[in-house]
Every structure is written in C-alpha cells, then in structure tokens.
Design a protein around this motif. Structure first.
Motif, PDB file in Angstrom:
ATOM      1  N   TYR A  38     -29.837  21.145 -33.882  1.00 53.41           N
ATOM      2  CA  TYR A  38     -30.033  21.160 -32.423  1.00 53.41           C
ATOM      3  C   TYR A  38     -30.960  20.042 -31.933  1.00 53.41           C
ATOM      4  N   ARG A  80     -17.196  33.539 -24.156  1.00 49.40           N
ATOM      5  CA  ARG A  80     -18.547  33.383 -23.604  1.00 49.40           C
ATOM      6  C   ARG A  80     -18.807  31.935 -23.225  1.00 49.40           C
ATOM      7  N   GLU A  81     -19.744  31.725 -22.338  1.00 45.18           N
ATOM      8  CA  GLU A  81     -20.134  30.347 -21.960  1.00 45.18           C
ATOM      9  C   GLU A  81     -20.881  29.688 -23.109  1.00 45.18           C
ATOM     10  N   ALA A  82     -20.497  28.497 -23.476  1.00 50.39           N
ATOM     11  CA  ALA A  82     -21.235  27.778 -24.525  1.00 50.39           C
ATOM     12  C   ALA A  82     -21.399  26.324 -24.106  1.00 50.39           C
ATOM     13  N   LYS A  83     -22.391  25.667 -24.698  1.00 49.73           N
ATOM     14  CA  LYS A  83     -22.658  24.266 -24.334  1.00 49.73           C
ATOM     15  C   LYS A  83     -21.806  23.369 -25.215  1.00 49.73           C
ATOM     16  N   TRP A 134     -21.294  23.030 -19.825  1.00 48.68           N
ATOM     17  CA  TRP A 134     -21.105  24.454 -20.144  1.00 48.68           C
ATOM     18  C   TRP A 134     -19.660  24.830 -19.869  1.00 48.68           C
ATOM     19  N   HIS A 190     -19.117  22.929 -29.408  1.00 51.92           N
ATOM     20  CA  HIS A 190     -20.452  23.457 -29.164  1.00 51.92           C
ATOM     21  C   HIS A 190     -21.251  23.464 -30.451  1.00 51.92           C
ATOM     22  N   TYR A 247     -22.577  25.629 -32.461  1.00 51.42           N
ATOM     23  CA  TYR A 247     -22.187  26.464 -33.594  1.00 51.42           C
ATOM     24  C   TYR A 247     -20.936  25.909 -34.245  1.00 51.42           C
ATOM     25  N   TYR A 277     -20.516  19.719 -26.410  1.00 51.45           N
ATOM     26  CA  TYR A 277     -20.916  18.305 -26.458  1.00 51.45           C
ATOM     27  C   TYR A 277     -19.687  17.445 -26.570  1.00 51.45           C
ATOM     28  N   LEU A 328     -28.842  17.039 -31.856  1.00 58.64           N
ATOM     29  CA  LEU A 328     -27.915  17.025 -30.719  1.00 58.64           C
ATOM     30  C   LEU A 328     -28.628  16.586 -29.440  1.00 58.64           C
ATOM     31  N   HIS A 329     -29.830  17.157 -29.247  1.00 60.29           N
ATOM     32  CA  HIS A 329     -30.549  16.820 -28.018  1.00 60.29           C
ATOM     33  C   HIS A 329     -30.999  15.372 -28.001  1.00 60.29           C
ATOM     34  N   SER A 351     -16.015  29.342 -24.212  1.00 58.16           N
ATOM     35  CA  SER A 351     -15.660  29.063 -25.608  1.00 58.16           C
ATOM     36  C   SER A 351     -14.489  29.953 -26.027  1.00 58.16           C
ATOM     37  N   GLU A 352     -14.087  29.820 -27.276  1.00 60.50           N
ATOM     38  CA  GLU A 352     -12.931  30.574 -27.771  1.00 60.50           C
ATOM     39  C   GLU A 352     -13.183  32.085 -27.735  1.00 60.50           C
ATOM     40  N   THR A 353     -14.464  32.508 -27.764  1.00 64.48           N
ATOM     41  CA  THR A 353     -14.748  33.945 -27.709  1.00 64.48           C
ATOM     42  C   THR A 353     -14.867  34.437 -26.277  1.00 64.48           C
ATOM     43  N   GLN A 361     -20.400  24.736 -38.107  1.00 60.73           N
ATOM     44  CA  GLN A 361     -19.343  25.218 -39.006  1.00 60.73           C
ATOM     45  C   GLN A 361     -18.530  24.083 -39.570  1.00 60.73           C
TER      46      GLN A 361
END
Lengths: 98, 902
Positions: free
Chosen positions: A37, A60-63, A53, A13, A15, A65, A40-41, A56-58, A19
């Motif tokens: 971003y 939460r839903e993340a986008k 979607w 995703h 973020y 790629y 990416l788009h 993610s590891e936390t 990183q």
C-alpha cells in the motif's frame, strides 16, 4: 515495475494486485503485503497511477488503480533498462559458459 | 513539494479513503481465508499479520503523503500553538517584542524600497541610464542636478548604435487652470520620444509622440497623469479633447498616462506632461531653451540597446562627444572664456549611470538617513530576537521536566531542538503578521517627516507583495535567530544530566542568557548614543536658528510671468501688490525676495571683485534680489553702510544693478575683514565680466539654502532686476496662519486671476528644512528607548531567575550571619558585570560605527564625550535599577523559608 506491469493490463484494486503478485511470482518473489500500500500511494503521488473508487467484483466499493500516460512511459523505460541489465547479465553468463 | 502541501489540506479525505481501502483489503482477505477453511478468529489474525499491522501501514502511507519532516513540522507547530495558548502572558510578551522589531523594520523598509530600490513601472527599467556631463558645460543652469541642454539630448538620440532612444525631461511649476480658478501644478516637460522610450502606454487617448515635438510652439497638447485625471476630472471619459490653461496658454488634452506611471522622479509627481516644443509657454522668460546649447535645464535618459552594456556605451560615445566639444567652441554663440575654463570644457566627458529608478533628488537627500534608520531598526530587531531568546531560555528551564521525559523516552536532541525552533518560528510569524498590520500606520507617520512637499502624494503607505515578502523573510529570520540559542541549549542536554538536576536548575542556560543580556546592553548603548548624537545636532541647529526672525512671518510666491504678464508689466504689478500689502492694516512690514530661503536651492554664481586688485571668488556665491524692507521685516541687521534706497534706482533704459549688499561671511572670506564699502563687484568670473556694481552695505549672516550651510551672499535691489516674480515675506500682528485669506484678498484686489503659491509660515519652513534631522532624532530616540526597555526587561528577567535559583544559597548565607546588604551586593555584582561588559563592547562599536553617521551631524563629533557620558549614566542607572528589584527580593529571603523550600 511489477505493480505498474500488473496495473497496465487492467485497472485493479489493492487486494487484487496483492493476489496477482502472489500468483505471478509464486514463491520466487516474496512481496510483503505491508509494503504494497505505501508503494501504491507513492506511485500515485508521483503521478504514474491514478486511483478511482469503483464497484468491485464482490459488489463493494474498492479503490481501483489505473496506469496514467506518464506511468506508461515510466513502465517502458523501466522495462528497457531491465532488459538491458538482464541482457548484460546474460552476456556475462554466456561468456563464462564458453 | 506542492503536492505535499495540498495533501496537508485534504488530509482528512485521504485518511478516510485509506481507511476504506485497508478495510476492504482485510475483509476480502478474511473472507478468502474463511472460504479456504480457516476459522474466523484465526483468519483475522493471519490477515492482519500478513499486512503487518494496520496502523504501521497507515503511518508509512502518511509519510508518503506529507514527507516526514513536513509532518513533524505540523506536529511541532500544533504543539507550540497549544503550549502558547496555555501561557498567554509569556506569549504576549514575546509577540510584542517581535512586533516592535518586525513592524519598525518593515515600515522603514517600505520607505527604503519606495525611495531607494523601486524600479520605475516602465518596460525593462534595467536598460535605462542617466546621461550626465562631467566637467564644465560653460552653460547657465536651471533646475536641480544632472542637467544638460535640449540640443544635446537630440544629438544623443541619433546614436542608435548605443541607444534605442534618448529622451529628456524637466520639471517646472506652472499656473494651471482647468476651469474657473487657477493654481500651481507640477508639469513635466518632455521630449517627444519620452513615452515611447520609457514604454509607457496611455490609459486613455494617446500619449505625446515624436510629432508633437518637432516645431517649437506648434503643438499645444498635454497628457494628464492618472491621479490628476481622477481628482480634477473625476475620471471623465470625455476628457480627451478638452482644454486646460497652462500659464494662460490653452493646451488640448490628448490622453491620460497609465495609472502606475508617476514620472521618473519618486519625490515629484507631475500632474501633466507637455512636449518640449511648448516649453517657452511653460517656462515664460526663457525663449531659446530648445536651440541654446549653453542652457542646461533637462535631465537626459537613454535606453541602452539590447546587449549593450553601460561601460561599452560610455566608452563608445566619447570620440563623438570630444568632437562635439571642439565643434561647440567654434560656434559663434560660444561665450568668451578664459583659457583655463576652455580647457575644463574640452576635458569634459560623458558619464552614464544606471537609472532603473529614474532620477530622484529625494533619493539623494534620504539615501544616508534611510539606510541609517534601516540599520537601526535591524539592530532593534536583533535586540527583540535576543529578548525572545532569553524568554525562551527561561521557559526552557521551566520545561525541564517535560524535555527530560521526552529525552528519556528516546526523542533525539535534534528533535527537541526543532520543537524550540518551531516555537520561535510560530511566535515570529505571528509577530510578523501583526507587524505588517502596524507598518502602514508607522509609514504614514514617517512620510510626514520627509522633507518635501509632494512626498505624501509620491510615497504611499500601502502593503504590496514585495513588502509582504520582506516581512515574511524577516519574520522567519527573526524566528530562527531567537530560537537558535534555546534550541541549541535544549539539543545538547543529555538524559543523565537532565535527570540528575532538580527541577529548574539549568546553570548553562543562565550563562547563555547572561551573554544575551550583555549583547543587548552593547547594542542598546550604540542606539542610545546614536540618538543622543542626533538630538544634540538637532538641538545645535535649532539653537543656531536661521539668523533671521521667524515669528509672525508668513510667505507666499507670486509669478506674474506665469499669468501672462510681460517682464515690464510684471515688475509694475509686483510694485502694486507690494504697496497694497504694506498699506494694509494687517501688515507690520513686508518685503519681496526673488528666491525664497530654506528651500535647499539658491541662485548662485562665482563673482568678480575689484578691490586693490581684481579677484574672482573660488566658489559660487549665493545671490538674491530683495526690496529695501527686507532687512527690517526679517530682522537681518545692516552692520555697515546703508540699505537700498532711491539712490540705487537706475535711469530709464539702463540695465543692471548699481548697488549690492554683501554679508559678513563674504567680507571674511574674500576681503579678510577689510571694509568692502565702495568696492566694485559683478556676477560671473570670466575675463570680460566687468565689475560695475558698488557695494553699499554689509549685512549679518543668515541661512539662505538651509540651516547647516554658511555661505557668502550678495544681494541686489529687487525692482532693479526683472522684479516680475518673487516671494513675499509678510510680518503680521498675531498668528500668521490666520492672515492667509486677507493676504489672498489683497493680492486678488490687484489681479483676481493671479496664482499664489506656497502659503507657509516661516517657522514652519524652518521646521521643514530640519525634517531630516527631526526624522533621525525622533526615530533614533524612540528606537533607542525601545531598545533600552527591551534590554532592561532582559536584564531584569535574568537577574530574577538567578535570584530564584540561588534562593537556597542566599538563605544559607543569611543563616550563617551574612547581612542583607551582602545579599544585595551579591546580585548587583552579577548584574554590573553584565552592564559594564556590555557598555565596554558598546563603546567599541560606537567608535567604529561613529564615522558612518558623521555627515548627518552638526556641531557634534561622532565620539562626543557628553553624549557618551550621558548614555553610559542612563544605562548604568537604569540597569542597576532593573537589577535592584530582584536584589531586594534576595535580601528579603528568610533563611528558614529558603531552607524549607528545599
């Protein structure tokens, strides 16, 4: 190319990509998060990346790629051309050394 | 690009996705920073700073989605739409102007497309060519144009070096019966390879094939047209195998042609197709049609080989053609002709013409009028655009404040100009939409004007993709055109200038609007002069009339040969019908003529006259046969000599006519006014044509083929010719239409199965023969009126604007002692400058364009002083009238009011 390379290893995703970019390039290449971003788009628009979607590891839903087939092809050609350019530069430098 | 457009439609989803994505990024970053010990408030700020602002990123990404210009365009359109909704009266005026222009242009284009441009719905129509004979074929002709004989078509079909195939076709009316009653229907007689070469498939059953056209009279088959199948057989699936009677000969239906295919002539749609092998059944009275090389009656089409060009084929065919000509002259059947004529025959050549649209006499007839009307509507559209331009300019000056503010805030002139273009594009597209909706109604009205009976079936008022495409292109063009001036005007303003001027004083805007109004007046003048010319032509033709009585006359055709009679029986039948009608109480008088009048066609041939020396006519003479009652019934006068009577009846067993009546034009052209009585004439101009017909009378001139034409005519007695088919002209007491049933009853009293064709009053025929002129006069008249209204609105608009602007100046003048009359003069001077300049330019245009319409005029010069003077007067008075209203307002300005406004 850097983004394509990162994503080619595994879907990531935004973020995560930011990183990784920071980790890999350390202080050598400064990537502005603000332009990540849009880039990416743009890649998604060109059909080199596809997005989905996912959790993610936390939790939460993340986008996320991922690289598409044409993206993979693009990565290969870009690597090639980079290698050629780097090789050429290398050649010029070694000429100068002799 | 496509992606951009689809993105636009799913932008809501994209936005929310982006929102979540960025929120996720920020939240993660903040929590990461907090974990590394940064305080919550600082962490948030740092995360945002690293990202460079959420809305900035969002904006950048939106650019990726839609690309900059597309986004701006959608914003422009949204803004335009909102501002239009706020000023409905302005919007309605502008849209209406464009609806008029676009609707008229689209409607005329629909006809232009169908009649002139549309390719046949066959396989690769671009490879089709029409093959024609240039020169003297030494052959008798039956039909319209580009005729050749059937054997030549078969010869050409063997030239496989050039053609995939060559087919021929001819149209004819037959007496068709599918059940109990019979009626006339159009039939296309075709060579066996017609469907194969065209590439038309059957919708049901099969189409005519080569084998159906090998042996004369042996293949009684027919293929129905799709429409005929639907209307007459209700689309019955078991129609294949049924019998139909063509001129009382049974033919078996073998199939139905594809639904889109309507023959190769736009104007004449056949109900069925039959093989040429059955042509003697379809055209009774002609027996050698399939073998006679000297009888031309069919149009010949070829499909060029792939890669073969028209020029190459035409050049390549000539050697064979020349050899064939030589060969023909040695045939025993070749007629005896003069050496000059033989020379003309031998120097003939074959001409190929591209025929992707088939063969259409309708096109020949409407080619010029349609293009002319198309040009007129284009001008009208231009006028409408100019009008909208003017409206936008006026609105532009009202929007001064807004624009000045936007410029001051840093908008580029280009950006402002684009807003105006978006405005006009939106208006034009909306106008185009309404125009498309209105077009079918207009087309239906137009089709009624097309001078051909079958036109309503052949031309449709539907909207197809081509038409939509055309209307879209026209709308966009109109939008750009009408937005150009305002956009340019808005774009070149500078901030300083805008702010210096007080609200609503854009003087250069006025200059531009004046130029527009001048151009409008010039264009209007050309349209109105055109309309006046067409009206005067029509008027002249109406005043001249056909030269015979039209009131109380009704006509109908009877062809006894089509009902199975032999020529001799037919002759007797026609006599019986003639007597029955003349004895009836409804009839005042009645006559039969062989060929009807005012149809555009005639029987014609050159003639030989034996005066003191033998002379031949230098052009075709129009011939006909009539019964003695003709002159009384039609009100045609016998000026000299006598009518036909029993002295003209030939003895039994003798062929041919003994007497003839010629018209005044004939006497004038060939005898320089000498009395022709007693002279001998005959049909034909060959050396062995023997003049043996005595001229017994001279009749007054009247129109045979059409109202425009004046021709030499020679008439023979009807019953002494074949006399088996003809057109009855019946003069009745009262309204002719109401006698159709009783006339039908009389004819059916003689033979109940006889088919009668074309019941029509003669005055209707006169009108119909003037359809093209009516079409031109009516349409150019209404377009001219519209143009006049449009430019008057423009003139009025600009003048009232000027008056509003100069209120202060006028007020001061009045305060200083100027009279009210001088205020009026001030305004009128401005207006008349525009009017006169416009008229001047318009006259220049008229003198240049006038020559183009000359062919459509009758008895009027293209630079006709009367038409021009009338038009100029109308324009001047209407223009001054339109300017007087604001002028009057100017004179009513009260000095104190005017100064206080400031």
């Amino acid at each position: 190319m850097l983004i394509l390379q990162i994503v080619s290893l595994e879907p990531a995703h935004g973020y995560g990509i930011a990183q990784r970019l920071e980790q890999i390039s350390k202080a050598i290449v400064q990537v502005n998060q603000g332009s990540l971003y849009p880039a990416l788009h743009r890649l998604e628009q060109k059909g080199w990346l596809k997005a989905e979607w996912k959790e993610s590891e936390t939790g939460r839903e993340a986008k996320f790629y991922a690289l598409t087939a044409s993206g993979r092809k693009q990565l290969v050609t870009e690597k090639d051309s980079w290698a050629r350019l780097a090789g050429a530069v290398q050649l010029i430098f070694s000429e100068g050394d002799q | 690009m496509i992606r951009h457009v689809t993105n636009w439609f799913r932008r809501r989803k994209l936005e929310s996705g982006l929102d979540r994505e960025l929120r996720y990024h920020l939240d993660r970053r903040i929590s990461d920073l907090e974990k590394s010990g940064v305080p919550a408030a600082v962490a948030r700020r740092q995360a945002l700073m690293e990202l460079g602002g959420v809305s900035q990123v969002q904006e950048k990404i939106r650019d990726v989605w839609l690309s900059r210009w597309l986004r701006d365009l959608t914003y422009d359109f949204r803004f335009s739409a909102r501002s239009f909704l706020k000023t409905p009266s302005f919007t309605i005026t502008a849209v209406l102007s464009l609806v008029l222009g676009i609707g008229a242009t689209t409607a005329i284009y629909s006809l232009v497309d169908q009649v002139l441009l549309h390719a046949l719905p066959v396989r690769e129509p671009e490879r089709l060519v029409l093959i024609d004979w240039k020169g003297d074929q030494v052959a008798s002709a039956h039909g319209s144009w580009n005729l050749m004989s059937y054997p030549i078509c078969r010869d050409l079909d063997k030239k496989k070096d050039f053609f995939d195939g060559v087919f021929c076709r001819a149209l004819t009316d037959v007496n068709l019966s599918t059940g109990s009653d019979s009626r006339p229907e159009m039939v296309e007689i075709v060579s066996g390879n017609y469907f194969e070469v065209l590439g038309v498939a059957p919708a049901l059953g099969q189409v005519i094939e080569q084998d159906d056209d090998r042996v004369p009279n042996s293949n009684p088959v027919a293929v129905l047209s799709y429409d005929f199948w639907q209307t007459q057989f209700g689309g019955a699936l078991d129609v294949v195998g049924r019998k139909v009677l063509v001129n009382r000969h049974p033919l078996t239906v073998i199939g139905v042609a594809a639904s889109t295919f309507k023959g190769v002539d736009v104007g004449e749609v056949p109900s069925l197709w039959i093989p040429a092998s059955m042509s003697s059944q379809a055209i009774p009275g002609f027996n050698d049609l399939l073998l006679d090389r000297r009888n031309r009656w069919m149009q010949v089409f070829g499909r060029l080989n792939r890669g073969m060009t028209l020029e190459k084929a035409q050049a390549g065919l000539q050697p064979w053609f020349k050899a064939m000509l030589q060969e023909d002259t040695h045939l025993a059947s070749f007629p005896v002709i003069t050496p000059e004529r033989r020379q003309a025959f031998l120097s003939s050549s074959l001409v190929l013409a591209a025929a992707p649209q088939g063969h259409a006499p309708l096109r020949r007839q409407l080619l010029q009028p349609l293009w002319m009307l198309f040009a007129v509507t284009a001008v009208l559209l231009g006028l409408a655009c100019l009008n909208v331009s003017g409206l936008f300019l006026a609105r532009g000056s009202a929007r001064d404040r807004e624009i000045a503010t936007r410029l001051a805030l840093g908008a580029s002139p280009w950006r402002i100009g684009r807003q105006f273009l978006a405005d006009s594009l939106l208006i034009a597209l909306f106008g185009g939409l309404l125009g498309i909706a209105a077009a079918p109604i207009v087309v239906r009205t137009l089709v009624a004007f097309v001078p051909r009976a079958s036109a309503p079936t052949a031309l449709h008022a539907g909207i197809d993709l081509r038409l939509l495409g055309f209307a879209f292109v026209v709308s966009v063009a109109a939008g750009l055109l009408s937005g150009l001036a305002p956009a340019w005007q808005a774009g070149r303003r500078s901030v300083a200038q805008s702010l210096r001027e007080r609200g609503g004083t854009a003087f250069s805007g006025v200059r531009l609007r004046k130029i527009i109004v001048t151009a409008q007046i010039a264009l209007t003048l050309t349209l109105v002069v055109g309309a006046a010319l067409f009206l005067r032509s029509l008027d002249a033709l109406m005043a001249k009339g056909p030269g015979f009585t039209t009131s109380g006359l009704i006509s109908f055709g009877v062809d006894s040969l089509l009902s199975g009679y032999s020529p001799a029986e037919g002759n007797r039948l026609m006599r019986r019908i003639d007597e029955a009608i003349r004895e009836s109480s409804v009839t005042q008088s009645s006559a039969i003529v062989r060929w009807p009048f005012l149809t555009g066609g005639s029987w014609s041939d050159p003639m030989t006259i034996l005066a003191d020396k033998r002379l031949t006519t230098d052009r075709d003479v129009n011939l006909n046969t009539v019964t003695p009652e003709f002159f009384q019934t039609m009100g045609v006068h016998i000026i000299e000599g006598r009518n036909f009577d029993e002295r003209d009846v030939h003895e039994p067993g003798v062929e041919g006519w003994r007497s003839a009546i010629v018209n005044e034009a004939f006497v004038k052209r060939y005898l320089r006014g000498r009395s022709p009585l007693g002279m001998l004439v005959c049909e034909g101009a060959g050396p062995d044509d023997n003049p043996d017909v005595v001229v017994v009378g001279v009749m007054s001139n009247f129109s045979y083929r059409g109202l425009r034409e004046e021709s030499e005519q020679v008439f023979f007695p009807f019953f002494e010719g074949d006399g088996a088919s003809g057109t009855f002209y019946v003069k009745v007491h009262g309204k002719p239409e109401s006698f159709v049933p009783s006339l039908r009853a009389i004819v059916h009293g003689v033979d109940p199965t006889l088919a009668m064709t074309d019941f029509r009053t003669v005055s209707e025929q006169v009108d119909r023969s003037l359809n093209t002129e009516h079409l031109l006069a009516t349409l150019s008249g209404s377009f001219g009126t519209l143009a006049l209204v449009l430019s008057l609105v423009g003139l009025y608009g600009v003048m009232s604007f000027v008056v509003t602007q100069r209120t202060r100046e006028i007020g001061i003048r009045l305060a200083l002692g100027a009279t009210r009359w001088s205020a009026i003069r001030l305004v009128l001077r401005d207006a008349s400058a525009m009017i006169f300049l416009g008229i001047g330019i318009g006259l220049l245009l008229v003198s240049v364009l006038g020559r183009l319409v000359q062919a459509q005029l009758y008895d009027v010069k293209s630079f006709d002083p009367t038409a021009i003077v009338i038009t100029v007067l109308i324009l001047c008075s209407a223009g001054v009238g339109a300017a007087l209203i604001p002028a009057h307002r100017a004179s009513g300005v009260s000095p104190t009011e005017a100064l206080r406004v400031e």
